[in-house]
Scaffold this active site. Structure first.
Site, PDB file in Angstrom:
ATOM      1  N   HIS A  33       0.832  -1.204   0.000  1.00 49.05           N
ATOM      2  CA  HIS A  33       0.000   0.000   0.000  1.00 49.05           C
ATOM      3  C   HIS A  33       0.868   1.256   0.000  1.00 49.05           C
ATOM      4  CE1 HIS A  33      -2.637   2.959   2.296  1.00 49.05           C
ATOM      5  NE2 HIS A  33      -3.366   2.672   1.230  1.00 49.05           N
ATOM      6  N   GLU A  60       1.321  -0.726  -5.193  1.00 47.84           N
ATOM      7  CA  GLU A  60       0.257   0.218  -5.539  1.00 47.84           C
ATOM      8  C   GLU A  60       0.797   1.566  -6.013  1.00 47.84           C
ATOM      9  OE1 GLU A  60      -3.805   1.912  -3.452  1.00 47.84           O
ATOM     10  OE2 GLU A  60      -1.922   2.037  -2.351  1.00 47.84           O
ATOM     11  N   HIS A  75      -0.926  10.137  -3.320  1.00 52.27           N
ATOM     12  CA  HIS A  75      -2.204   9.626  -2.831  1.00 52.27           C
ATOM     13  C   HIS A  75      -3.365  10.575  -3.044  1.00 52.27           C
ATOM     14  CE1 HIS A  75      -5.283   8.739   0.336  1.00 52.27           C
ATOM     15  NE2 HIS A  75      -5.165   7.566  -0.242  1.00 52.27           N
ATOM     16  N   GLU A 166      -4.243   3.161  -9.165  1.00 54.50           N
ATOM     17  CA  GLU A 166      -5.586   3.655  -8.863  1.00 54.50           C
ATOM     18  C   GLU A 166      -5.845   4.963  -9.587  1.00 54.50           C
ATOM     19  OE1 GLU A 166      -8.320   5.468  -5.224  1.00 54.50           O
ATOM     20  OE2 GLU A 166      -6.596   4.204  -4.706  1.00 54.50           O
TER      21      GLU A 166
END
Length: 326
Positions: A33, A60, A75, A166
């Protein structure tokens, strides 16, 4: 001769080569993560290299566009809680007082120092026992740079560690006139990530955008629908029309304790009935909540709840746990 016969049978049954069988890992995957973010500042190349050395399955990448349309690995759409942007570009904040990645060119972003996450109002580090804020020299980087690092390490170490990007805040990007998903898919394709077999899982919290990525942008990649709100756990039938898995908050899997033993919601079993993998987030050894040890948390979710993989800030601990369970 017996071992050769067994090996040939495994090859036929599993549909894989000798090297695949010999290197086969746990069926449950470990997702680093934001990298090995329990040890180094999140989403830096250093923390990704550390995660790679820990033998995770996937690393990630959260993605936000720069002003000049470069996908930046960070992020949030904001800069002020992980960088020194307020010191370097004090006049570039918006009316809400925040500094947005999208307002900076890639070259400007590369001049910033990256720190362990902190509260921009108080300056206090979010996780006080992690890497000390202000120490070391870390920088932001692009999706392309990270892919080249991971693929290069795969080559030099003879590993096949995947990426798990993502699409962040797609609606925000669209309002800003940016095509984040299209740009990311083009880069992934250019680097060889096109099919479910290509060690790339694409995730997003926005279900409309993930559905669009599947149905309008026609990707064949493995897609994971992230779940934030309780009502979304009731939409598995809809998610299964375009996604291959779900990524819920792990507390959405836990129900209550009965006779000191955890019971579970039907989320995992319902997802599995629809053919959806379940990759809950985020497992942190320094934020255990109701659990006494990190291994207890892993035992409850990975083994008893039977999830298919986990997002974790401490990937080495999860890798070790699964190795001990083999």
């Amino acid at each position: 001769m017996k071992w050769k016969i067994v090996f040939l049978l495994l090859t036929v049954i599993l549909g894989c080569s000798k090297s695949d069988v010999m290197n086969q890992k746990s069926p449950k995957i470990v997702i680093a993560h934001r990298g090995a973010s329990g040890y180094l500042p999140e989403h830096t190349l250093e923390t990704k290299a550390m995660a790679h050395a820990m033998n995770v399955d996937f690393i990630e990448q959260d993605l936000v566009l720069s002003k000049d349309d470069i996908p930046i690995v960070i992020h949030d759409i904001y800069l002020d809680d992980v960088t020194n942007v307020s010191q370097i570009f004090p006049n570039k904040k918006r009316n809400d007082g925040r500094f947005y990645v999208i307002d900076f060119t890639f070259e400007e972003l590369k001049t910033l120092n990256v720190f362990e996450r902190f509260d921009p109002k108080t300056g206090k580090q979010v996780y006080p026992n992690r890497f000390p804020r202000g120490k070391g020299s870390f920088r932001l980087h692009s999706l392309q740079e990270e892919i080249e690092l991971i693929q290069g390490l795969n080559k030099s170490t003879n590993k096949n560690i995947g990426i798990y990007p993502e699409i962040k805040a797609p609606e925000f990007h669209q309002k800003e006139g940016k095509k984040l998903s299209e740009i990311v898919l083009k880069i992934l394709s250019d680097y060889g990530y096109k099919t479910p077999k290509d060690r790339c899982i694409l995730q997003c919290f926005d279900s409309k955008e993930l559905e669009r990525i599947r149905k309008e942008l026609h990707t064949e990649l493995f897609l994971v629908q992230l779940i934030e709100f309780p009502e979304e756990t009731k939409k598995l039938d809809y998610f299964a029309t375009f996604a291959d898995g779900i990524g819920p908050w792990y507390r959405q899997i836990l129900d209550k304790k009965v006779d000191e033993k955890w019971t579970f919601t039907p989320l995992v079993s319902d997802a599995h009935k629809l053919g959806l993998k379940v990759h809950p987030y985020t497992f942190k050894a320094d934020q255990l909540g109701e659990f006494s040890t990190f291994n207890e948390l892993l035992e409850i979710l990975l083994i008893k709840a039977n999830v298919d993989g986990v997002f974790t800030d401490f990937p080495d601990l999860v890798v070790n746990f699964l190795n001990e369970k083999k």
